[in-house]
Scaffold this active site. Sequence first.
Site, mmCIF file in Angstrom:
data_model
loop_
_atom_site.group_PDB
_atom_site.id
_atom_site.type_symbol
_atom_site.label_atom_id
_atom_site.label_comp_id
_atom_site.label_asym_id
_atom_site.label_seq_id
_atom_site.Cartn_x
_atom_site.Cartn_y
_atom_site.Cartn_z
ATOM 1 N N HIS A 180 -45.423 -38.974 10.086
ATOM 2 C CA HIS A 180 -44.217 -39.543 9.091
ATOM 3 C C HIS A 180 -44.153 -40.084 10.837
ATOM 4 O O HIS A 180 -43.915 -40.012 12.630
ATOM 5 C CB HIS A 180 -43.734 -37.797 9.269
ATOM 6 N N CYS A 217 -58.943 -20.885 -3.957
ATOM 7 C CA CYS A 217 -58.611 -22.080 -3.433
ATOM 8 C C CYS A 217 -58.655 -23.075 -5.083
ATOM 9 O O CYS A 217 -57.299 -24.085 -5.179
ATOM 10 C CB CYS A 217 -59.477 -22.408 -2.439
ATOM 11 N N ASP A 244 -35.699 -35.920 7.311
ATOM 12 C CA ASP A 244 -36.183 -38.079 6.388
ATOM 13 C C ASP A 244 -37.033 -37.701 5.380
ATOM 14 O O ASP A 244 -37.718 -37.755 4.180
ATOM 15 C CB ASP A 244 -36.354 -39.056 7.398
ATOM 16 N N CYS A 261 -57.161 -25.789 5.127
ATOM 17 C CA CYS A 261 -56.785 -24.567 4.371
ATOM 18 C C CYS A 261 -56.939 -22.799 5.439
ATOM 19 O O CYS A 261 -56.360 -21.843 4.840
ATOM 20 C CB CYS A 261 -58.271 -24.450 3.641
#
Length: 381
Positions: free
Chosen positions: A178, A359, A331, A144
Amino acid sequence: MRLSAALHTETAQKPKTAIVMLNMGGPQTVDEVGAYLHRIMTDRDMIQLPVQSRLGPWIASRRTDEVKKKYMEIGGGSPILKWTNLQGSMLTKALDQMLPESAPHKHYVAFRYVPPFTDETFEQLEKDGIERAVIFSQYPQYSCATTGSSLNAIADFYRKRQIPQNIKFSMIERWPTHPLLAKVFTERIKEKLEKFDSSLRNDVLIMFTAHSLPLKAVSRGDTYPHEVAATVAATMNELKLPNPHRLVWQSKVGPLPWLQPYTDDAIKAYSKQGRKHLILVPIAFVNEHIETLHELDIEYCEELAHEAGVIQIERASAPNDHPIFIAALADVVAKHLTNGPRVSKQFLSRCPHCVSERCKSSKEFFRKLCSQSSLKDQTYA
């Protein structure tokens, strides 16, 4: 040939797909340091201080001369804009080849605390006549305080003006596991392991270091600590070596308690335990900046390690322009452009103890922004 060149120039001036690269940024000159620190210390998305309107500017002012000196010691400014532009250029070149149907792609840099600021970037994006815009966080692990702050700045910008109906927005706010990200960190570690004598190479302690977070944010439920840990786990799984490893935290700011153990304390403690051969791996940074070039290289690897009696300490390079990292960026974006989602359910979910109306409204804004039309309309498959 002349016609072809003219057509290429015309096309280059009219990009179809924007890749907006979000990051904190860093001052390019020492003259920008004061304003840079002031913006950070007064941004409640980044750090929450008691009586922030007074304490934030006071801390920024008090630290300015010290931080200026640090930037002078790494060349007079932060290289983060240089690296981000290089990464963006290589990314869009790869995307043009991978996805000609969404080309030309153009990268845009949106920094939080130094130019190019978010407002300037999105104004330019609109002027360029972009059809599709991918908001792409350059923090692989979501917090955040970092990605969240950058996204809030985008929401703030569009609260002041009409959202362009001709631009189709989507976002990539996290990508900590990833496989190519793990692979590039693995390659960076191997580069430094080669510098150790082969007889002790497998015993070198790998210390993954990331920017710390106030415990208040951790208790609220910020996902950053476990996403950083996930990147560490993915990297060690890819590395497939017997070396011990630990995750430690750096760059604490302000008086409140932050996530520990701190990187500097861990170096001293391990040296006392007899661990005299170490590698520092900046696992949450995708390019070099002051936290790597000064805090890790100068303060820890040169000064602190010597004082603590460490025999050998190396610092793994950030991903920077490593070909595997550029492949990772390409990618991530290509799969997003082809398959979505436009906005992830993970992002739309708030922390369990979140009470921030800012938020809540920001997530609602992005839910609407990224659902102006169907997913099918947003892909070029």
